[in-house]
Write a protein that holds these residues in place. Structure first.
Motif, PDB file in Angstrom:
ATOM      1  N   ARG A  72      46.376  28.714  40.063  1.00  0.00           N
ATOM      2  CA  ARG A  72      46.061  30.141  39.974  1.00  0.00           C
ATOM      3  C   ARG A  72      46.675  30.873  41.166  1.00  0.00           C
ATOM      4  O   ARG A  72      46.918  30.296  42.221  1.00  0.00           O
ATOM      5  N   TRP A  74      46.199  34.667  43.300  1.00  0.00           N
ATOM      6  CA  TRP A  74      45.455  35.905  43.525  1.00  0.00           C
ATOM      7  C   TRP A  74      46.276  36.825  44.425  1.00  0.00           C
ATOM      8  O   TRP A  74      47.094  36.366  45.218  1.00  0.00           O
ATOM      9  N   PRO A  77      43.876  37.484  48.482  1.00  0.00           N
ATOM     10  CA  PRO A  77      42.601  36.766  48.548  1.00  0.00           C
ATOM     11  C   PRO A  77      42.049  36.680  49.957  1.00  0.00           C
ATOM     12  O   PRO A  77      42.775  36.820  50.947  1.00  0.00           O
ATOM     13  N   HIS A 110      45.862  35.798  37.808  1.00  0.00           N
ATOM     14  CA  HIS A 110      44.551  36.410  37.564  1.00  0.00           C
ATOM     15  C   HIS A 110      44.580  37.925  37.688  1.00  0.00           C
ATOM     16  O   HIS A 110      43.671  38.597  37.202  1.00  0.00           O
ATOM     17  N   SER A 112      43.919  39.742  40.271  1.00  0.00           N
ATOM     18  CA  SER A 112      42.717  40.093  41.011  1.00  0.00           C
ATOM     19  C   SER A 112      42.843  39.462  42.397  1.00  0.00           C
ATOM     20  O   SER A 112      43.755  38.670  42.640  1.00  0.00           O
ATOM     21  N   ASP A 113      41.926  39.800  43.282  1.00  0.00           N
ATOM     22  CA  ASP A 113      41.900  39.171  44.604  1.00  0.00           C
ATOM     23  C   ASP A 113      41.043  37.914  44.613  1.00  0.00           C
ATOM     24  O   ASP A 113      41.011  37.192  45.614  1.00  0.00           O
ATOM     25  N   SER A 114      40.322  37.675  43.518  1.00  0.00           N
ATOM     26  CA  SER A 114      39.492  36.477  43.387  1.00  0.00           C
ATOM     27  C   SER A 114      39.351  36.169  41.903  1.00  0.00           C
ATOM     28  O   SER A 114      40.196  36.547  41.104  1.00  0.00           O
TER      29      SER A 114
END
Length: 342
Positions: A72, A74, A77, A110, A112-114
């Motif tokens: 994954r 990010w 993150p 993703h 996203s940051d997480s």
């Protein structure tokens, strides 16, 4: 002097990547998502093979039939042990390492940051407040940047996901399934950026609850209606999290029917990109993994591409996660031997 050292290190990494064995593509993929692995190693976790000897986790996975690594990525993150890391540079470094071990590579964006999943699809903090046209540029630019970094390192992912478990969309609120025209545009920006850098990489769109045919028909009918571009339908399958019986025998036939329906209905290849079972029910998890592989292999015309276990090495003693395939002794459980079954 420091600048010279960084330059020399970069040259060495590029040379090392160039000399790494390039995995042979094709054939049924048996995979592991190992996003936690660098953090586990950094905190001192030790991995042991079946003989009780300390060994590299990727080598242990390979010895159990695993030939694919999923990673994954990010955007920005944190450094949180369990819910951080997986930045562009960390993901590239892991991809190089996995390729050097002869593994095939899947990258999971993703956006996203997480964590991004059906419960949360929070847009990266750096993208907050951006008007929709700029969000489209954000997705394209970020995707292109990560793919280009992989290419510079000598890695060509065989598969790349645009979004993770996007049952209700991604990059909320603009990319929610309440607004499919916008979601399709975001997906297509990711697709276009991937293909611009790596035309041979297959793009995956990924939805959870792989046994739920109506969930998949609804989602991919909308994707088709709104012109979302992709190559492969990715499914998650976690009997533990399903409503009703957590025993895989209650839902495995539904998974098989859904796989076949996706191929017949949309003409796409399919792949179980996440699967997992309870670490304290080793035989049941082993049998579930064998059954899932058989269902995917049974898809007509070899359009069932493979099965990937999510964080099999993510031992509960380190992660608190109960669906790994690793024991308290630091060794893989017998569940993982399911990938050795033909």
């Amino acid at each position: 002097m420091k600048k010279l050292f960084v330059m020399l290190a970069a040259v060495a990494l590029s040379a090392c990547a160039a000399q790494a064995p390039v995995p042979v593509k094709g054939g049924f993929a048996k995979g592991a998502d190992v996003g936690w692995l660098p953090q586990m190693e950094a905190t001192g976790y030790k991995f042991y093979n079946r003989q009780g000897q300390e060994q590299d986790a990727i080598a242990i996975l390979k010895d159990h039939g695993i030939d694919t690594i999923r990673l994954r990525t990010w955007v920005n993150p944190s450094d949180d042990r369990a819910s951080g890391h997986n930045s562009r540079d960390e993901t590239v470094a892991m991809a190089v390492r996995a390729q050097q071990a002869g593994m095939r590579i899947m990258i999971d964006f993703h956006y996203s940051d997480s964590w991004a999943d059906p419960q949360q699809q929070k847009k990266p903090a750096a993208w907050e407040g951006h008007p929709f046209p700029q969000l489209l540029d954000d997705v394209y630019g970020y995707t292109h940047d990560v793919m280009s970094a992989l290419k510079r390192a000598g890695v060509t992912p065989e598969w790349v996901q645009v979004g993770n478990e996007t049952a209700t969309g991604m990059i909320y609120p603009e990319g929610h399934t309440d607004n499919w025209p916008q979601l399709a545009q975001l997906i297509n920006k990711g697709y276009d950026a991937i293909k611009a850098v790596s035309p041979t990489s297959k793009v995956i769109l990924h939805v959870d609850r792989g046994n739920d045919n109506m969930r998949f028909r609804t989602w991919f009918d909308n994707a088709q209606r709104h012109g979302a571009k992709y190559d492969v339908i990715g499914l998650s399958y976690y009997p533990y999290w399903l409503d009703g019986s957590p025993d895989y025998t209650a839902s495995i036939d539904d998974l098989g029917r859904n796989l076949n329906d996706m191929v017949a209905r949309y003409g796409k290849e399919v792949m179980v990109v996440e699967v997992g079972g309870e670490d304290d029910k080793v035989q049941n998890t082993h049998d579930m993994l064998v059954a899932v592989q058989r269902k995917v292999k049974a898809v007509p015309d070899h359009k069932g591409l493979g099965v990937i276990y999510w964080e099999p090495q993510g031992a509960r003693s380190w992660s608190k996660y109960k669906l790994s395939a690793w024991g308290e002794d630091g060794k893989p459980s017998k569940a993982l031997e399911a990938f050795l079954v033909e």
